[in-house]
Write a protein that holds these residues in place. Structure first.
Motif, short mmCIF file in Angstrom:
data_model
loop_
_atom_site.label_atom_id
_atom_site.label_comp_id
_atom_site.label_asym_id
_atom_site.label_seq_id
_atom_site.Cartn_x
_atom_site.Cartn_y
_atom_site.Cartn_z
N HIS A 1 0.82 -1.21 0.00
CA HIS A 1 0.00 0.00 0.00
C HIS A 1 0.86 1.27 0.00
O HIS A 1 0.44 2.30 -0.54
CB HIS A 1 -0.95 0.00 1.20
CG HIS A 1 -2.10 -0.96 1.04
ND1 HIS A 1 -2.05 -2.25 1.52
CD2 HIS A 1 -3.30 -0.83 0.41
CE1 HIS A 1 -3.20 -2.87 1.23
NE2 HIS A 1 -3.96 -2.03 0.55
N GLU B 1 -7.66 5.85 -7.56
CA GLU B 1 -8.54 4.95 -6.82
C GLU B 1 -10.00 5.33 -7.02
O GLU B 1 -10.35 6.51 -7.03
CB GLU B 1 -8.20 4.98 -5.33
CG GLU B 1 -6.85 4.37 -5.00
CD GLU B 1 -6.61 4.33 -3.50
OE1 GLU B 1 -7.51 4.80 -2.74
OE2 GLU B 1 -5.55 3.84 -3.07
N ARG C 1 -13.48 4.09 -5.19
CA ARG C 1 -14.04 3.29 -4.10
C ARG C 1 -15.55 3.16 -4.25
O ARG C 1 -16.21 4.03 -4.81
CB ARG C 1 -13.71 3.93 -2.75
CG ARG C 1 -12.21 4.03 -2.47
CD ARG C 1 -11.94 4.76 -1.16
NE ARG C 1 -10.51 4.92 -0.93
CZ ARG C 1 -9.75 4.02 -0.27
NH1 ARG C 1 -10.31 2.93 0.22
NH2 ARG C 1 -8.46 4.24 -0.11
N THR D 1 -11.89 -1.22 -3.37
CA THR D 1 -11.03 -0.15 -3.88
C THR D 1 -10.50 -0.60 -5.23
O THR D 1 -9.84 -1.63 -5.33
CB THR D 1 -9.86 0.15 -2.94
OG1 THR D 1 -10.37 0.51 -1.66
CG2 THR D 1 -8.99 1.27 -3.49
N ARG D 2 -10.84 0.15 -6.26
CA ARG D 2 -10.43 -0.19 -7.63
C ARG D 2 -9.24 0.69 -7.99
O ARG D 2 -9.32 1.91 -7.89
CB ARG D 2 -11.59 0.04 -8.59
CG ARG D 2 -12.79 -0.85 -8.28
CD ARG D 2 -14.08 -0.28 -8.86
NE ARG D 2 -15.24 -1.10 -8.52
CZ ARG D 2 -15.90 -1.01 -7.37
NH1 ARG D 2 -15.51 -0.12 -6.46
NH2 ARG D 2 -16.93 -1.80 -7.12
N TYR D 3 -8.15 0.04 -8.43
CA TYR D 3 -6.93 0.76 -8.82
C TYR D 3 -6.94 0.92 -10.33
O TYR D 3 -6.70 -0.03 -11.07
CB TYR D 3 -5.69 0.01 -8.34
CG TYR D 3 -5.71 -0.23 -6.84
CD1 TYR D 3 -5.53 0.82 -5.94
CD2 TYR D 3 -5.94 -1.51 -6.32
CE1 TYR D 3 -5.57 0.60 -4.57
CE2 TYR D 3 -5.96 -1.72 -4.97
CZ TYR D 3 -5.78 -0.67 -4.09
OH TYR D 3 -5.83 -0.89 -2.73
#
Length: 255
Positions: A229, A243, A245, A250-252
């Motif tokens: 992280h 990001e 959310r 949590t989508r990167y």
């Protein structure tokens, strides 16, 4: 006056008289036409020799300056050589490997009289309509790494950050390979993953490539821990990802 003192005085006077006679004889020689010509030539030769000595002195100064410059150049080249050797021994593992054909490597062994055979290039197959280019995250450059605040990167190295980028790209490619795969050819495992990928998409991620922590665990050997992280935070700082959310995920997103 003692006899020894008288002898010294006579000797001194005689020496002076001798010097005067030599001067007068030389003066008389200078008045003779034949000797005067020789003396003039000797004077000219002395001037030429003096000029040559001046040129020699200038040449010596030039050679000393050249020698000093060559020493400085040698020291610079030595430093450059050390830098090259260091770079050679510490090539980042994420850089692409350069492949050299055997003919090029052994080019000195080729017979100059023997004609070189040129292999025809095999035409590459055109990608099928189902294949799409997946956007991957570019590696962090050395300048960008140097610009990362010290408190943010802590003890992380340039290579460690780019190694994580390499693994994230691996997860992105693996995920979207399944999404672009025809459903008829999917295995049951791939079909389950496909449905999960679809469920995780949102309006904000539409048209973008992204992964979640489950994808990292599924397709890579990375540990999703505190260090991971911290690197994600660095990648956000370098604008490699953002990001999104929602729904407890949590989508990167690759930017």
């Amino acid at each position: 006056m003692a006899s020894s003192d008288l002898e010294q005085l006579c000797s001194h006077i005689n020496e002076k008289i001798g010097n005067i006679k030599k001067t007068l004889s030389l003066r008389n020689c200078g008045q003779e036409p034949t000797l005067k010509t020789i003396l003039n030539k000797i004077g000219d030769e002395i001037i030429v020799v003096n000029e040559l000595l001046n040129k020699l002195e200038l040449e010596i100064q030039y050679q000393e300056q050249t020698n000093s410059s060559l020493k400085e150049l040698f020291e610079c080249l030595e430093e450059d050589y050390k830098d090259v050797e260091h770079l050679k021994e510490n090539i980042p593992p994420h850089l692409p490997q350069v492949t050299v054909t055997q003919n090029i490597v052994n080019g000195s062994d080729l017979d100059p009289e023997e004609p070189v055979k040129v292999e025809e290039a095999v035409p590459t197959k055109k990608p099928s309509k189902e294949q799409k280019n997946v956007k991957e995250m570019p590696f962090v450059t050395s300048d960008e790494f140097n610009g990362i605040p010290a408190y943010m990167k802590s003890r992380l190295t340039y290579c460690q950050i780019n190694d994580v980028i390499k693994e994230i790209n691996k997860a992105v490619v693996s995920k979207y390979k399944i999404l672009h795969q025809p459903k008829k050819s999917m295995s049951s495992v791939a079909r389950n993953l496909y449905h999960r990928f679809i469920d995780e998409e949102t309006k904000e991620t539409k048209g973008h490539y992204f992964v979640v922590e489950a994808d990292i665990k599924e397709f890579t050997a990375l540990k999703v821990d505190k260090r991971f992280h911290v690197i994600l935070n660095i990648l956000r700082h370098c604008r490699r990802l953002s990001e999104v959310r929602g729904g407890g995920l949590t989508r990167y997103v690759i930017t």
